[in-house]
Design an enzyme around this catalytic site. Structure first.
Site, PDB file in Angstrom:
ATOM      1  N   MET A 183     -37.105 -91.506   5.723  1.00  0.00           N
ATOM      2  CA  MET A 183     -37.624 -90.383   6.414  1.00  0.00           C
ATOM      3  C   MET A 183     -37.447 -89.217   5.808  1.00  0.00           C
ATOM      4  SD  MET A 183     -38.092 -89.224  10.138  1.00  0.00           S
ATOM      5  CE  MET A 183     -38.736 -90.760  10.915  1.00  0.00           C
TER       6      MET A 183
ATOM      7  N   TYR B 269     -33.539 -99.445   3.347  1.00  0.00           N
ATOM      8  CA  TYR B 269     -34.243-100.248   4.347  1.00  0.00           C
ATOM      9  C   TYR B 269     -34.915-101.673   3.729  1.00  0.00           C
ATOM     10  CZ  TYR B 269     -33.826 -96.664   7.873  1.00  0.00           C
ATOM     11  OH  TYR B 269     -33.402 -95.723   8.597  1.00  0.00           O
TER      12      TYR B 269
ATOM     13  N   ARG C 282     -72.084 -89.213   3.487  1.00  0.00           N
ATOM     14  CA  ARG C 282     -71.188 -88.732   4.097  1.00  0.00           C
ATOM     15  C   ARG C 282     -71.761 -87.615   4.973  1.00  0.00           C
ATOM     16  NH1 ARG C 282     -65.606 -86.008   1.644  1.00  0.00           N
ATOM     17  NH2 ARG C 282     -67.192 -84.561   1.279  1.00  0.00           N
TER      18      ARG C 282
ATOM     19  N   LYS D  53     -59.661 -75.371   1.195  1.00  0.00           N
ATOM     20  CA  LYS D  53     -59.372 -76.002   2.517  1.00  0.00           C
ATOM     21  C   LYS D  53     -58.174 -76.579   2.405  1.00  0.00           C
ATOM     22  CE  LYS D  53     -61.565 -80.159   0.443  1.00  0.00           C
ATOM     23  NZ  LYS D  53     -62.917 -80.870   0.320  1.00  0.00           N
TER      24      LYS D  53
END
Ligand SMILES: *Cc1c(COP(=O)(O)O)cnc(C)c1O
Length: 386
Positions: free
Chosen positions: A329, A271, A145, A46
């Site tokens: 990023m 940052y 689940r 998957k």
């Protein structure tokens, strides 16, 4: 996308993801070798084989003998089906949405059903001469689940004609705590599922059963049933977190170095100015950030390996270096002060994943698990399959 709408080509100069299909196949064989005689080893592919690419992963596993493949969705199943000969079964772990039953059956995919209503719809949509297309049934044995409620399962057992026309090929359940061998819920789920298998076999004697994920395989033979469903361990995640990893690393991730610099004075890096580099420190800025799956939560805790000397050099070596400051990023920064001047001069790349720095290590540094590291791997890297 470029202006004409064509996807931009992946570029190795933006980072290189090396995927070792030989290690993947070795891992498959190790897992299969753990199974009790008569139990088959499937493969969960998957989410594009946990981010590593079904186009390469699926044929390699088929060639190694795998015939039971598991994906999450109908769309994933449609991508995987043409990669496989007809003798391979593809199971959709999140089932089929109402109205798509025929499309699913026609695509040669086997959905996991979890309610009696879904079974009825499956029979109505796909039955020919009173027998539906193959499907799978999933019981909730304690994970709470996706899965059939135990009470609903008991009522379903009172409907033999529906069960017989439904053509249930596989009966499965999923373990919640398999990665913790001492967790008492494992035995409870095993007991619950074993009892349910016996009851279902009274009505559907041919049905095959499946419980174990990667870690479940290491809980012992009683957990193996007819088909095992490992995913993560195939791709190098340790299925036995408290013991040494029996799996080979499958991914290597190399980030190009954009800049190597020595800071003049004590300087706050990145940052938020969260960490200080001392005056005179050497920093390497690497091309890879949270948009590439270098999770920001590992800021200040992550590690990389400085790759010194290129492939052409015989003296290629690796030195583990700490990340410093926040992950941005598109880039992140490493403190490479531990390298000698000569080593800095031959610095080729920073490796974030290899057989020493595993997806499990990176997951721990980022406050998550190796699974999420794999499925977050960026789309901007060049990819190379060994
Ligand atoms: C993802 C998944 C697996 C594979 O689990 P791993 O821990 O990756 O081995 C098996 N079964 C089900 C139902 C799953 O959703």
């Amino acid at each position: 996308m470029d202006e004409s709408g064509t996807p931009l080509a992946h570029d190795a100069s933006e980072g290189l993801l090396i995927i070792d299909t030989g290690a993947l196949v070795d891992n498959y064989r190790v897992l299969r070798g753990r199974l009790r005689a008569g139990s088959r080893c499937g493969a969960v592919v998957k989410a594009d084989a946990y981010g590593l690419g079904v186009v390469r992963v699926v044929p390699a596993l088929y060639a190694a003998g795998c015939r039971d493949f598991f994906v999450a969705t109908l769309a994933e199943g449609k991508v995987v089906r043409p990669l496989l000969p007809g003798d391979a079964r593809i199971v959709l772990l999140t089932g089929v949405r109402p109205g798509l039953e025929r499309a699913c059956a026609e695509a040669g995919l086997v959905p996991v059903l979890v309610t009696t209503a879904q079974i009825q719809s499956w029979v109505e949509a796909t039955a020919r001469d009173g027998v539906a297309a193959p499907c799978a049934l999933k019981l909730d044995s304690g994970m709470t689940r996706l899965g059939m409620e135990p009470a609903e399962f008991r009522r379903l057992l009172q409907l033999p004609p529906l069960l017989q026309s439904a053509n249930i090929q596989l009966f499965l359940s999923h373990l919640a705590c398999a990665d913790d061998a001492r967790h008492p819920q494992n035995r409870q789920q095993l007991q619950h599922f074993s009892d349910a298998c016996s009851a279902l076999r009274q009505v559907c004697p041919e049905v095959e059963t499946s419980l174990a994920n990667s870690s479940g395989i290491y809980l012992g033979e009683s957990y193996h049933f007819d088909v095992a469903r490992p995913g993560a361990a195939l791709y190098g995640v340790n299925p036995t977190p408290e013991l040494p990893n029996p799996m080979r690393a499958v991914v290597r991730l190399q980030l190009p170095v954009l800049q190597v610099r020595q800071v003049e004075c004590d300087s706050a890096v990145g940052y938020g100015a969260t960490q200080q580099a001392r005056a005179g420190s050497w920093l390497a800025v690497a091309r890879g950030g949270y948009a590439d799956g270098v999770l920001r939560t590992q800021s200040g805790r992550g590690r990389g390996a400085a790759v010194i000397g290129g492939a052409a050099c015989e003296s290629e070596q690796r030195v583990v270096v700490p990340m410093i400051g926040r992950v941005s990023m598109d880039s992140c920064v490493f403190d490479v002060s531990a390298l000698s001047e000569e080593q800095r001069g031959r610095l080729q790349a920073i490796e974030l994943l290899n057989d020493q720095l595993t997806v499990d290590h990176m997951g721990a540094a980022a406050g998550t698990i190796g699974y999420e590291i794999l499925t977050s791997l960026g789309r901007r890297y060049g990819r190379c399959y060994l």
